[in-house]
Write an enzyme that holds these catalytic residues in place. Structure first.
Site, short mmCIF file in Angstrom:
data_model
loop_
_atom_site.label_atom_id
_atom_site.label_comp_id
_atom_site.label_asym_id
_atom_site.label_seq_id
_atom_site.Cartn_x
_atom_site.Cartn_y
_atom_site.Cartn_z
N CYS A 128 0.82 -1.23 0.00
CA CYS A 128 0.00 0.00 0.00
C CYS A 128 0.84 1.26 0.00
O CYS A 128 0.33 2.35 -0.24
CB CYS A 128 -0.92 0.03 1.21
SG CYS A 128 -2.06 -1.32 1.25
N HIS A 268 -3.64 7.05 3.73
CA HIS A 268 -3.96 5.77 3.09
C HIS A 268 -5.38 5.35 3.50
O HIS A 268 -5.73 5.40 4.68
CB HIS A 268 -2.93 4.73 3.51
CG HIS A 268 -3.24 3.36 3.02
ND1 HIS A 268 -3.65 3.13 1.73
CD2 HIS A 268 -3.19 2.15 3.63
CE1 HIS A 268 -3.85 1.83 1.58
NE2 HIS A 268 -3.59 1.22 2.71
N ASN A 298 -10.12 -0.28 0.52
CA ASN A 298 -8.67 -0.13 0.45
C ASN A 298 -8.20 -0.63 -0.91
O ASN A 298 -8.27 -1.81 -1.20
CB ASN A 298 -8.05 -0.96 1.59
CG ASN A 298 -6.54 -0.89 1.60
OD1 ASN A 298 -5.92 -0.34 0.69
ND2 ASN A 298 -5.94 -1.44 2.63
N1 ACO Z 1 -17.98 -9.21 10.01
C1 ACO Z 1 -18.34 -9.54 11.23
N2 ACO Z 1 -17.47 -9.86 12.18
C2 ACO Z 1 -16.16 -9.84 11.86
C3 ACO Z 1 -15.71 -9.51 10.58
C4 ACO Z 1 -16.68 -9.17 9.62
N3 ACO Z 1 -16.35 -8.83 8.37
N4 ACO Z 1 -14.37 -9.57 10.56
C5 ACO Z 1 -13.97 -9.93 11.78
N5 ACO Z 1 -15.05 -10.10 12.57
C6 ACO Z 1 -15.10 -10.50 13.96
C7 ACO Z 1 -13.84 -11.20 14.41
O1 ACO Z 1 -13.91 -12.58 14.09
C8 ACO Z 1 -13.87 -10.96 15.89
O2 ACO Z 1 -14.72 -11.91 16.48
P1 ACO Z 1 -14.32 -12.66 17.84
O3 ACO Z 1 -14.15 -11.56 18.85
O4 ACO Z 1 -15.48 -13.54 18.09
O5 ACO Z 1 -13.05 -13.36 17.52
C9 ACO Z 1 -14.55 -9.61 16.02
O6 ACO Z 1 -15.18 -9.35 14.77
C10 ACO Z 1 -13.62 -8.48 16.37
O7 ACO Z 1 -12.52 -8.53 15.53
P2 ACO Z 1 -11.32 -7.56 15.77
O8 ACO Z 1 -10.12 -8.11 15.06
O9 ACO Z 1 -11.22 -7.23 17.20
O10 ACO Z 1 -11.85 -6.25 15.02
P3 ACO Z 1 -11.11 -4.89 14.86
O11 ACO Z 1 -11.82 -3.86 15.61
O12 ACO Z 1 -9.63 -5.01 15.04
O13 ACO Z 1 -11.36 -4.61 13.30
C11 ACO Z 1 -10.22 -4.76 11.21
C12 ACO Z 1 -10.87 -5.53 12.35
C13 ACO Z 1 -11.27 -3.93 10.52
C14 ACO Z 1 -9.61 -5.75 10.23
C15 ACO Z 1 -9.12 -3.84 11.78
O14 ACO Z 1 -8.30 -4.56 12.65
C16 ACO Z 1 -8.29 -3.20 10.72
O15 ACO Z 1 -8.74 -2.39 9.93
N6 ACO Z 1 -6.97 -3.47 10.68
C17 ACO Z 1 -6.05 -2.87 9.76
C18 ACO Z 1 -6.28 -3.39 8.39
C19 ACO Z 1 -5.44 -2.67 7.37
O16 ACO Z 1 -5.23 -1.50 7.44
N7 ACO Z 1 -4.97 -3.45 6.41
C20 ACO Z 1 -4.35 -2.94 5.27
C21 ACO Z 1 -2.95 -2.52 5.46
S1 ACO Z 1 -2.38 -1.81 4.02
C22 ACO Z 1 -1.92 -2.95 2.80
O17 ACO Z 1 -0.77 -3.15 2.55
C23 ACO Z 1 -2.94 -3.70 2.03
#
Ligand code: ACO
Length: 335
Positions: A128, A268, A298
């Site tokens: 990214c 980003h 993204n």
């Molecule tokens: N729908 C419903 N529930 C979900 C989903 C979904 N799509 N995805 C995850 N969950 C659940 C999980 O299983 C978890 O359940 P559990 O507690 O029973 O295990 C719960 O939701 C909470 O998950 P968390 O990981 O605590 O959620 P978080 O608040 O961290 O949000 C997210 C997750 C959106 C992925 C976040 O961590 C995030 O945005 N991280 C950064 C991602 C990013 O920026 N990536 C790109 C980097 S750049 C590149 O190079 C591509």
């Protein structure tokens, strides 16, 4: 106040010509995939995706539409804005993690598609962060008088490496391309400074295990879904906020600029909560912050470039990115 009215520390870095972005263009595929449609594919909800990420919909490329097609379309728009013909382009840099194929480079395919016969061409892989890495590399060629016109494109068909059975990741990404033409433009400072960095120790936070020399494609690798991206969301989130803030502060410090002097902050477009956390920590006001992730998700290397199309000439902008690697980067640009 513009950067012109103040001698910035970054100006002292210049040993050659300044480097400006003289044209930008973007392209996103027609097909929209909404959160409501995702609800039918995995165990998720519009409410969860909206509150945890801010994303409402994303674009998905057609089966026969590849990264090079999107990159070429964005490139032609950037060339039109810059008033540049294909034969004037000296170098093409394509930032992507989803090349059409491992080789030849997508840059070579784009070179052919736009008819830039005089251009050298290579791909750059910084996930990214690729667009800022790309413009920083391009700047060196312009500053040193090696090349006059460089095309940098961030382009991704992330839908091709998304595991559509993994709700943790499939709601986040989209397809698209953003392009910029870089040239020396007399009388403007252009790219004032850029800071890019990496931390390979954290390479396992966001990666795709299959398809490279470590794990070539086999029936087993396909069955184990190793040709899709994998991510540790929470750790990625924390690192994104930390490194984006540090990089943003570093480039502002180098330019002796306060964040209030920035017309537009383009972070980003990974997650609305990351955008808000970074904006809050560097002191950017909501009206300064560019957000389009609700529409596109993204799009990795394309996201910073897609956003850049909204800026007016003379504006001071702050671009900040983060990606797999880990990699990150920030740049201050007088548009
Ligand atoms: N729908 C419903 N529930 C979900 C989903 C979904 N799509 N995805 C995850 N969950 C659940 C999980 O299983 C978890 O359940 P559990 O507690 O029973 O295990 C719960 O939701 C909470 O998950 P968390 O990981 O605590 O959620 P978080 O608040 O961290 O949000 C997210 C997750 C959106 C992925 C976040 O961590 C995030 O945005 N991280 C950064 C991602 C990013 O920026 N990536 C790109 C980097 S750049 C590149 O190079 C591509």
């Amino acid at each position: 106040m513009t950067a012109k009215s103040k001698k910035t520390r970054a100006q002292h870095d210049f040993q050659g010509r300044t480097c400006s972005i003289t044209g930008v263009g973007s392209y996103v595929p027609e097909k929209i995939l909404t959160n409501a449609e995702l609800e039918k594919m995995v165990d998720t909800s519009d409410e969860w995706i909206t509150t945890r990420t801010g994303i409402k919909e994303r674009r998905i490329a057609a089966k026969d539409e590849f990264t090079s097609d999107m990159a070429a379309k964005a490139a032609l728009r950037a060339m039109k804005m810059a008033g540049v013909t294909a034969s004037q382009i000296n170098l093409i840099i394509i930032a992507t993690v989803t090349p059409d194929m491992p080789f030849p480079s997508t840059a070579c395919l784009v070179q052919h598609k736009i008819g830039a016969k005089n251009a050298a061409a290579f791909d750059l892989e910084a996930a990214c962060s690729g667009f800022i890495y790309g413009i920083e590399v391009a700047k060196q060629f312009i500053m040193s008088h090696t090349y006059d016109t460089v095309l940098v494109v961030g382009a991704e068909k992330l839908s091709s490496i998304t595991d559509w059975k993994d709700r943790n990741t499939c709601v986040l990404f989209g397809d698209g391309a953003g392009a910029a033409i870089l040239q020396h433009r007399p009388g403007t400072q252009g790219l004032l400074t850029a800071a890019v960095g990496a931390d390979g120790e954290k390479s396992d936070l966001l990666f795709m295990p299959g398809g490279g020399s470590r794990c070539p494609a086999t029936q087993g690798s396909v069955d184990a879904r190793m040709h899709f991206l994998r991510m540790e969301g929470k750790e990625t989130f924390k690192n994104a906020v930390q490194t984006m803030c540090a990089a943003a502060k570093e480039v502002l410090r180098r330019c002796d600029l306060e964040v209030s002097q920035i017309k537009c902050f383009i972070p980003h477009q990974a997650n609305r909560r990351i955008v808000d956390a970074v904006a809050g920590r560097i002191g950017a006001k909501p009206e300064q912050v560019f957000v389009n992730l609700h529409k596109y998700g993204n799009t990795s290397a394309a996201s910073a470039a897609i956003a850049a199309g909204k800026i007016q000439r003379g504006d001071l902008i702050l671009l900040v990115v983060f990606g797999s690697g880990l990699t990150w980067g920030a740049a201050v640009i007088e548009w």
